[in-house]
Structures are given as structure tokens and as C-alpha cells.
Design a protein around this motif. Structure first.
Motif, short mmCIF file in Angstrom:
data_model
loop_
_atom_site.label_atom_id
_atom_site.label_comp_id
_atom_site.label_asym_id
_atom_site.label_seq_id
_atom_site.Cartn_x
_atom_site.Cartn_y
_atom_site.Cartn_z
N SER A 92 0.74 -1.08 -0.04
CA SER A 92 -0.03 0.04 -0.04
C SER A 92 0.99 1.37 0.01
O SER A 92 0.45 2.42 -0.08
N ASN A 93 2.05 1.13 0.41
CA ASN A 93 3.01 2.27 0.16
C ASN A 93 3.50 2.61 -1.35
O ASN A 93 4.24 3.51 -1.56
N LEU A 94 3.05 1.75 -2.17
CA LEU A 94 3.41 2.17 -3.61
C LEU A 94 2.42 3.39 -4.05
O LEU A 94 1.40 3.34 -4.03
N VAL A 95 3.05 4.22 -4.88
CA VAL A 95 2.35 5.38 -5.40
C VAL A 95 2.41 5.15 -6.85
O VAL A 95 3.53 4.90 -7.58
N GLY A 96 0.98 5.32 -7.23
CA GLY A 96 1.07 4.99 -8.79
C GLY A 96 1.15 3.55 -9.23
O GLY A 96 1.03 2.75 -7.97
N GLU A 97 1.22 2.86 -10.17
CA GLU A 97 1.54 1.61 -10.41
C GLU A 97 3.02 1.17 -10.33
O GLU A 97 3.86 2.05 -10.51
N GLU A 98 2.93 -0.18 -10.29
CA GLU A 98 4.41 -0.76 -10.10
C GLU A 98 4.95 -0.69 -11.74
O GLU A 98 4.22 -0.90 -12.64
N ASN A 99 6.21 -0.31 -11.60
CA ASN A 99 6.90 0.02 -12.84
C ASN A 99 6.51 1.04 -13.67
O ASN A 99 7.07 1.47 -14.86
N LYS A 100 5.59 1.96 -13.38
CA LYS A 100 5.25 3.16 -13.94
C LYS A 100 5.55 4.46 -13.02
O LYS A 100 5.16 5.40 -13.07
N GLY A 101 6.70 4.22 -12.31
CA GLY A 101 7.31 5.45 -11.47
C GLY A 101 7.81 6.36 -12.14
O GLY A 101 8.00 7.45 -11.68
N TRP A 102 8.37 6.05 -13.28
CA TRP A 102 9.18 7.17 -14.04
C TRP A 102 8.11 8.32 -14.35
O TRP A 102 8.43 9.36 -14.31
N ASN A 103 6.90 8.11 -14.71
CA ASN A 103 5.97 9.36 -14.88
C ASN A 103 5.81 9.89 -13.52
O ASN A 103 5.80 11.04 -13.60
N VAL A 104 5.97 9.23 -12.41
CA VAL A 104 5.75 10.04 -11.12
C VAL A 104 6.91 10.92 -10.91
O VAL A 104 6.73 12.10 -10.67
N ALA A 105 8.24 10.12 -11.22
CA ALA A 105 9.49 10.79 -10.98
C ALA A 105 9.72 12.10 -11.96
O ALA A 105 9.87 13.03 -11.50
N LYS A 106 9.01 12.06 -13.08
CA LYS A 106 9.09 13.07 -14.00
C LYS A 106 8.33 14.40 -13.56
O LYS A 106 8.73 15.42 -13.66
N PHE A 107 7.00 14.02 -13.23
CA PHE A 107 6.14 14.90 -12.57
C PHE A 107 6.63 15.75 -11.38
O PHE A 107 6.56 17.01 -11.44
N LEU A 108 7.45 15.01 -10.63
CA LEU A 108 8.20 15.77 -9.41
C LEU A 108 9.28 16.59 -9.87
O LEU A 108 9.28 17.70 -9.41
N LEU A 109 9.81 16.02 -10.90
CA LEU A 109 11.05 16.81 -11.18
C LEU A 109 10.68 18.29 -11.83
O LEU A 109 11.55 19.42 -11.51
N VAL A 110 9.41 18.47 -12.57
CA VAL A 110 9.19 19.59 -13.26
C VAL A 110 8.89 20.48 -11.97
O VAL A 110 9.27 21.68 -12.05
N ASN A 111 8.06 19.84 -10.85
CA ASN A 111 7.97 20.79 -9.54
C ASN A 111 9.10 21.18 -9.08
O ASN A 111 9.24 22.40 -8.47
N GLU A 112 10.16 20.39 -9.01
CA GLU A 112 11.32 20.90 -8.29
C GLU A 112 12.01 21.90 -8.94
O GLU A 112 12.60 22.76 -8.33
N ARG A 113 11.99 21.89 -10.38
CA ARG A 113 12.68 23.07 -11.33
C ARG A 113 12.02 24.13 -11.19
O ARG A 113 12.50 25.39 -10.84
N GLY A 114 10.62 24.22 -11.28
CA GLY A 114 9.99 25.64 -11.72
C GLY A 114 9.42 25.99 -10.19
O GLY A 114 8.25 25.36 -9.93
N SER A 115 9.97 27.01 -9.39
CA SER A 115 9.40 27.78 -8.32
C SER A 115 8.70 28.93 -8.77
O SER A 115 7.84 29.36 -8.15
N GLY A 116 9.07 29.60 -9.94
CA GLY A 116 8.48 30.75 -10.28
C GLY A 116 8.78 31.95 -9.85
O GLY A 116 8.20 33.00 -9.99
#
Lengths: 369, 404
Positions: free
Chosen positions: B229-253
Motif C-alpha cells: 500500500s506504500n506504492l504510489v502509482g502503478e508498479e513499474n510506472k514510477g518514471w511518470n511520477v518521477a518526471k512529474f516531481l522533477l518538473v515541480n522541483e525545477r520551477g518555483s516561479g
């Protein structure tokens, strides 16, 4: 400066029209000298030269945003036209609310007459502190004596707008005069510029003028000269952006086609990063120019104009050098367009004082901590 | 500096007054003194927790989250104003792992149970988070990560290592990218897991930075078990989650505000009445400072234009501008810290780590403004490396902006 939707649409359609007109003529205009036929078309037929001017003068009242659109397009297509002199600077020097001023401007905006400002005696006198050209004003005439070094577009001029010192006036001694270019006593020493424009050193020797030549006297004359210069600086920054964008576009295109070591050189990371740095510098130049445009009619005008010119001058040099480097030997040939853009970029850097001058002017007018 | 005013609606103007009043009251002189001694990328754990708590009590701990999840529900302009005012005031630079990174990921990808459990605890500060992305062999090439997890009944068993983990020593939870499959492309075998820091088999080793500060760590996983239950998103689909996070990390505006705060600190170091006022009179130094100010003004204008475009509903250039801004902010910040070091001249040689990080006594022979510049300079070498190095940003721009 936030724009309304209506203003944005107007500017977008202006941009589109200018791009279509210049795009169609790109081959013949790019890097070539002044074309009277193009000037007439832009002014008379299409009314584009008036876009920045009030509606009463046949314009769109789009102000400095219109100047920016036209200048950027001139830069992109490397069109050499006296717009900076005859419209941008002239509009700041002449009074649109008086009859004579608006007639001169209307003629300029229709491409019928070219107005060329000759403000400082020497290009190094950027603040007009050493104007020694003297106007002796009597009850019935004005006598003009002096010289102006390095006046761009002067060979094209139908009229000059001259900043002079009034003989005998102690405080606020300046005066702006407008005079026909062929008045007896005016002599020109003409030259070509590195960017396919022309200019002259001017001499005024006992030039006799009617008193109607007086545009404005006193501190207002100096203030208008300063506004005209800052307006020109901000406008030439917009042109620089067009020049740099064109250089980047041509460089990327060239890098995709040029094959060495069995692959297009665009595949080499060192060149990719260099081209990215060009685009990043252009983005920065665009932002500071937009800032300066928004500050043109505020007390921050001079500080912001110099901030823009300092950063744009730096960008111009870097982007132009990178563009030639990535073109390789082809880039240094006169027949390659990039070499012509390179020379325009250099001229822009020098036209109103270079990076060091504007950095100093920024510091002198900047708040300290 | 050139002052650039954002044109605000009456509501947003009123909001700005609220923020200013709040900061005037809550950002006390004591907190300011503590904040001025911070030299790291983020404020230290204790100060961060204190300031986070104050924001939480006002309902502003998560400016970017929607109200439905307990966030402040600020619109884009209000978020910008909030960040701008905080940076002008010089408030502590809060760690991003919980509020800015994990929270938005859970709101976007989390299960209802994950949202209900974690989001309120991120908000209250009960849970401090850290980010488990980088590994010794997977830095800029993130997809090369090898820290692995396999299913065992209702649990994942994690083995491997993370590194450069900011504030792991203060964290209660870590989100980790783990390899759950070796089939197909590397990106297709990655999953996003949430792990409590007190899980058996998890250990933390400090990495002291060259400034002497302990900000980052290595985190080791030795048969660490977490429920599926500690998995976020689907198994083996974590790259999408990772990329979403990286975009947030980059742009604080609001990079310009961040830089203006640093320029404010530099201003204090070279203040007229202080021992380092000579720097400001040196034309070479003044010229470098002027160039930096102009670049900050350009960045601020660019941020305003982007904000106006976003407010109009245009997002076309947002993605490439985030990379351009990251390049600019990081380069300018490093240039500012160089000026800080140059301003204090020979005093730069004295090691201040014992005073700054070891509760040592400051020497009466050293001007107080000489305490922070070197540590700040040393720590800020990281800003062009983390969150996607400058080279990675250029790779992104080569592709996205130039089509190479």
C-alpha cells in the motif's frame, strides 16, 4: 505593462502583416542598403510606419509596442531602413500636438520625408554636455554654426532635427531646430557603415533659417533629446533581438545540415549546449528589453534603458560570435548571410554607446543598497 | 535595482497586504537573525520546523496545494506574491521534499488512503520528508538507478543505496525510486515507494559538505520491508511520477525574489558603516554587482511575463522557461556568492564551520558579516548540480526549445 485583449490582437495582426511584407521581400532586402521603394510601400501603401503614432496622424496609437514589432522584424530580415531616426526618435523630438510637428511626423510616417536627428556634436557626448553647435536667434532669423560627427542616415535626410546651444543664453541654453537638408551652408562628408547603412559628418556654416525652424527651446529641448535617445536605445534592443533570433535560427538550421565525422554537427553536445546558451541569452535580452519598454515613460527610464542596452550588447556579441563559430569558415564569408547579421550586431552594440558605458550609466542612476 | 511592480487586481493587492502584515508580525527579529546565519541550500532542521509551524498555524504551509487537501489554495499570482514577499523579508528557505515534492505527487497519483494519511501530516510538520532519487551510479542519468525492490506477499523488500539525501537526518519518511523490473527500457522498470525512516534495515550515514555543514546523507536499505500500500502509482510506472516531481522541483516561479534576498545579504556585508564597505567603492566590484542586478531584473521580468501568460491560460513556453530559469537562477546565485567571498577579502581564509555548525564561539577579531560568505559560496556550488544539473537543463533545452 499589461495589455488588454484588444491591444494584444491589434499588435498580433501588426506583427503578422509586417512579417508577411518583409518575409516576401527577404531575399532582396536582407543585408542590402536602404530601399526607397520598400520605404514608400511600408509608409504610404500599408501605413505601417505610422503604427506607433496617434490615430489623428493615421497611426494605430500602438506606441513603443509597435516600434518594437517593427524593429524586431527589421532585425530578423536585416532590413536597413531609417525607421529609428525618422519615426522613433523624431516622434520623441517633435511635438505631435502642434501643427508643424504633426505635419513633419505625418510626412515621415507616410514615407514621404525622411527626418534625421543630429543631436550630439560627437558620439562620445552621450549626455549632450558639450554641444558647441551654436544657434544665434534674432528677431527674424536663426543662424546655425557648427558640426555633427557620425550622423547615421544623414545622406537619406530630407530634414535634419538639430540640437544646438543658443548663443548668449546662460541657463537651459539648448534649442531643437528642424531644417531642410538642402539649405545652403550645410555640407556633408558621407560614409558607408559596416552594416550597409550610410552616415555623414555634417557641417553647418552660416546656415540661415527662418524662426519657424525652432521646435522647442530651453530645458524641454534637452529633455526631448534624452527621451529620443532612450527611446532609440530601447527600440534598437528590439531590433537586436530580431537579429539574434535570426542568427540562432540560421545556425541551428546549418548545424542540422552540415555533416562532419559522418554525422550532422547538430548531434555534438558541445555545439548543442552552445546553441542553447545562445537561446538562453536571447530570452534574457528579450526580458530586459520588455522591462525597459515598460519603463520608457517613468522616472526609471534612463536606468532601465541602460540596463537593457548593457545586457543586449553583451548578448549581441556572444550570440554573434557563437553563430559564426558554429558556421565554421563559411561564417566569415561576406556572401554568407550570417556575416552580415554579425556586422549589424556589432553596429547595434556601438550605436548608442557600448556595454561599458551603459553599465556605468546604470550604476550612476541605480539606487545603492 | 530596478523596481518592477506586478500589476495586481484589488483582491491580489489586498492579499499582498495580508502577507506583509503576517510577515511583519510573525517573522520576528530573532527569527531574522537565525535566518541570516543560514548558509545551506535549505534552512537547518530546527529553524525550518519552527517557521513551517508558524506558516501552518496561518493555513499557509502549502501555498500551492488546493484547499480541498488543506493547502492555502493560492492562485498562481498569489503564490508568486507569497514567495516574493517571503524572500524579500528573508524568511528561512524551507526544505522542499514534503510540501513541494511529495505532497503534489500524492495529490496527483496517491490513493485516497495515502492522501488521507500523509497529506495532513506533511502540512502539520508531523512528518518531515526526504527525497530518495540519486544513487552513487545514478545522478544525472537517473534511469540508471539500481536500488531494487521485489514483491514478497503483501510487502516490498528494498535493497540498495540512495545518496545526496538532503535532511535525511531530520526525516520521518523518505520517498524512493526503486527498480522493480529489468525488462524493457530502463525507465519501464521503476516504481515510487514511501518508506518510514525508522524501518528495520534502513540506516543513514552523514556526508559533511566542504563547507563543514551536514546537509546531505547516504541512506542504505538492507531488506527493508514496506507494505504494498506504500506504492504510489502503478508498479513499474514510477518514471511518470518521477518526471512529474522533477518538473515541480525545477520551477518555483520566484527565482528573482530568491536572488534579491541574496543580494540583500550581500548589501549587508558591504554596508557603508561596516568593515567591508570598500568593496562597494571598487569599480570592478561595483561593475560585477551591476551586471548581476541587471540579470536579476531580466529574470524578474521574465517571471512576470510567464505569470501573466499563465493567468491568461497560456502555458506553451512554461516548460522550456522552467529550464531557462533554473540555468539563470543557479548561475546568478553562484555569482552573488562569489561577490560575498570577494567582499570579505582575506577573512575568507578563516574556517567558520565551528561557529556556524558546531556551536563554537565567534572570535571578536572577526566581523560578524564575515561568518557566512564562505560557507554560502561553498554550499552553493551544488545549485548548478542538483535538481537537474546545468548540463542536463541544456540537454532538455536542446531537445525542447531547439529541436535538436
Amino acid at each position: 505593462m499589461q495589455q488588454t485583449d484588444e491591444q494584444r490582437e491589434l499588435l498580433a495582426s501588426l506583427r503578422e502583416l509586417v512579417e508577411r511584407v518583409l518575409g516576401d521581400r527577404h531575399e532582396s532586402l536582407c543585408g542590402a542598403g536602404f530601399s526607397s521603394e520598400t520605404w514608400q510601400t511600408l509608409g504610404g501603401e500599408l501605413g505601417l510606419l505610422a503604427a506607433s503614432l496617434p490615430e489623428a496622424m493615421g497611426g494605430m496609437a500602438a506606441g513603443q509596442e509597435a516600434d518594437a514589432i517593427l524593429m524586431e522584424a527589421f532585425g530578423k530580415h536585416l532590413v536597413s531602413q531609417p525607421y529609428l531616426s525618422s519615426v522613433v526618435m523624431a516622434a520623441a523630438l517633435l511635438d505631435v500636438s502642434d501643427d508643424a510637428g504633426s505635419q513633419h511626423l505625418a510626412a515621415a510616417a507616410q514615407g514621404e520625408a525622411i527626418l534625421v536627428p543630429a543631436l550630439a556634436d560627437s558620439p562620445s557626448d552621450t549626455q549632450f554636455a558639450c554641444v558647441e553647435t551654436v544657434a544665434t536667434i534674432t528677431d527674424n532669423e536663426v543662424l546655425l554654426q557648427g558640426s555633427k560627427v557620425l550622423v547615421r542616415d544623414a545622406p537619406l535626410a530630407d530634414r535634419f532635427i538639430v540640437l544646438a546651444r543658443q548663443d548668449g543664453a546662460a541657463d537651459c541654453p539648448h534649442v531643437l531646430l528642424i531644417l531642410d537638408a538642402d539649405v545652403p551652408g550645410i555640407s556633408r562628408e558621407d560614409f558607408g557603415t559596416i552594416d550597409a547603412a550610410t552616415g555623414s559628418h555634417l557641417r553647418f556654416d552660416q546656415v540661415r533659417l527662418d524662426r519657424s525652424a525652432i521646435v522647442v527651446r530651453g530645458s524641454e529641448a534637452l529633455e526631448r533629446a534624452a527621451l529620443a535617445t532612450d527611446s532609440a536605445i530601447v527600440a534598437v534592443c528590439a531590433e537586436a533581438i530580431g537579429v539574434m533570433q535570426a542568427m540562432l535560427e540560421q545556425t541551428v538550421e546549418y548545424a542540422k545540415q552540415r555533416v562532419q565525422f559522418g554525422q550532422p554537427i547538430a548531434g555534438f553536445q558541445v555545439l548543442q549546449h552552445r546553441m542553447v546558451d545562445m537561446s538562453v541569452a536571447i530570452e534574457q535580452a528579450e526580458s530586459i528589453t520588455r522591462l525597459a519598454r515598460g519603463k520608457l515613460l517613468t522616472p526609471d527610464r534612463a536606468k532601465a534603458a541602460s540596463a537593457a542596452m548593457a545586457l543586449v550588447a553583451k548578448a549581441c556579441r556572444g550570440v554573434a560570435q557563437d553563430a559564426v563559430q558554429i558556421h565554421g569558415a563559411v561564417g566569415i564569408a561576406d556572401e554568407t548571410p550570417i556575416s552580415r547579421y554579425f556586422r549589424r550586431a556589432l553596429a547595434i552594440e556601438k550605436q548608442f554607446g557600448g556595454k561599458a558605458y551603459h553599465l556605468k550609466r546604470y550604476m550612476q542612476s541605480a539606487d545603492t543598497f | 535595482m530596478i523596481d518592477i511592480e506586478l500589476e495586481l487586481s484589488p483582491e491580489d493587492s489586498a492579499f499582498r497586504e495580508d502577507v506583509r502584515a503576517f510577515l511583519a508580525e510573525k517573522f520576528t527579529p530573532e527569527l531574522r537573525r537565525e535566518a541570516e546565519l543560514q548558509t545551506g541550500v535549505f534552512a537547518d532542521g530546527a529553524l525550518s520546523a519552527k517557521w513551517h509551524r508558524i506558516l501552518f498555524e496561518r493555513g499557509w504551509a502549502a501555498p500551492g496545494w488546493p484547499k480541498a487537501h488543506g493547502g492555502a489554495g493560492f492562485n498562481a499570482t498569489q503564490q508568486y506574491i507569497f514567495n516574493d514577499e517571503c524572500a524579500r523579508a528573508g524568511t528561512p528557505n524551507l526544505p522542499v521534499a514534503g510540501v513541494r515534492l511529495c505532497g503534489p505527487v500524492l495529490i496527483e497519483f496517491g490513493t485516497p488512503e495515502q492522501k488521507d494519511f500523509f497529506l495532513p501530516r506533511i502540512l502539520s510538520g508531523e512528518h518531515v520528508w526526504c527525497q530518495g532519487y540519486s544513487e552513487p551510479q545514478a545522478g544525472s542519468d537517473l534511469a540508471a538507478l539500481e536500488c531494487k525492490a521485489h514483491r514478497d506477499g503483501d510487502e516490498y523488500v528494498i535493497n540498495g543505496q540512495k545518496t545526496w539525501t538532503t535532511h535525511a537526518q531530520f526525516a520521518d519518511w523518505i520517498f524512493v525510486l526503486v527498480r522493480t523490473s529489468r525488462e524493457g527500457p530502463r525507465q519501464a522498470g521503476i516504481s515510487f515507494l514511501l518508506v518510514p525512516m525508522d524501518a528495520p534495515g534502513l540506516s543513514v550515514r552523514p556526508i559533511v559538505s566542504m563547507s563543514g555543514e551536514h546537509e546531505v546523507n547516504e541512506v542504505f536499505f538492507d531488506d527493508v520491508r514496506v507494505p504494498v500500500s506504500n506504492l504510489v502509482g502503478e508498479e513499474n510506472k514510477g518514471w511518470n511520477v518521477a518526471k512529474f516531481l522533477l518538473v515541480n522541483e525545477r520551477g518555483s516561479g520566484s527565482g528573482a525574489a530568491y536572488l534579491k534576498n541574496a543580494l540583500g545579504m550581500l548589501g549587508k556585508i558591504i554596508a557603508d558603516d561596516g568593515p567591508f564597505s570598500g568593496a562597494a567603492c571598487d569599480p570592478v566590484f561595483a561593475g560585477r554587482l551591476a551586471e548581476i542586478e541587471i540579470e536579476v531584473a531580466a529574470l524578474e521580468q521574465s517571471e512576470h511575463s510567464l505569470l501573466e501568460a499563465i493567468t491568461r491560460g497560456e502555458t506553451a513556453r512554461g516548460h522550456t522557461l522552467a529550464s531557462i530559469h533554473k540555468l539563470h537562477v543557479s548561475q546568478i546565485m553562484q555569482a552573488i556568492t562569489e561577490l560575498e567571498v570577494d567582499a570579505i577579502g582575506a577573512f575568507a581564509q578563516i574556517d567558520q564551520a565551528p561557529v556556524l555548525f558546531g556551536h563554537g564561539e565567534a572570535s571578536a577579531q572577526v566581523p560578524p558579516r564575515a561568518l557566512t560568505p564562505v560557507a554560502h559560496y561553498l554550499n552553493m556550488r551544488a545549485i548548478t548540480i542538483f535538481g537537474g544539473s546545468s548540463e542536463v537543463q541544456r540537454n532538455i533545452l536542446a531537445r525542447a526549445a531547439l529541436g535538436l
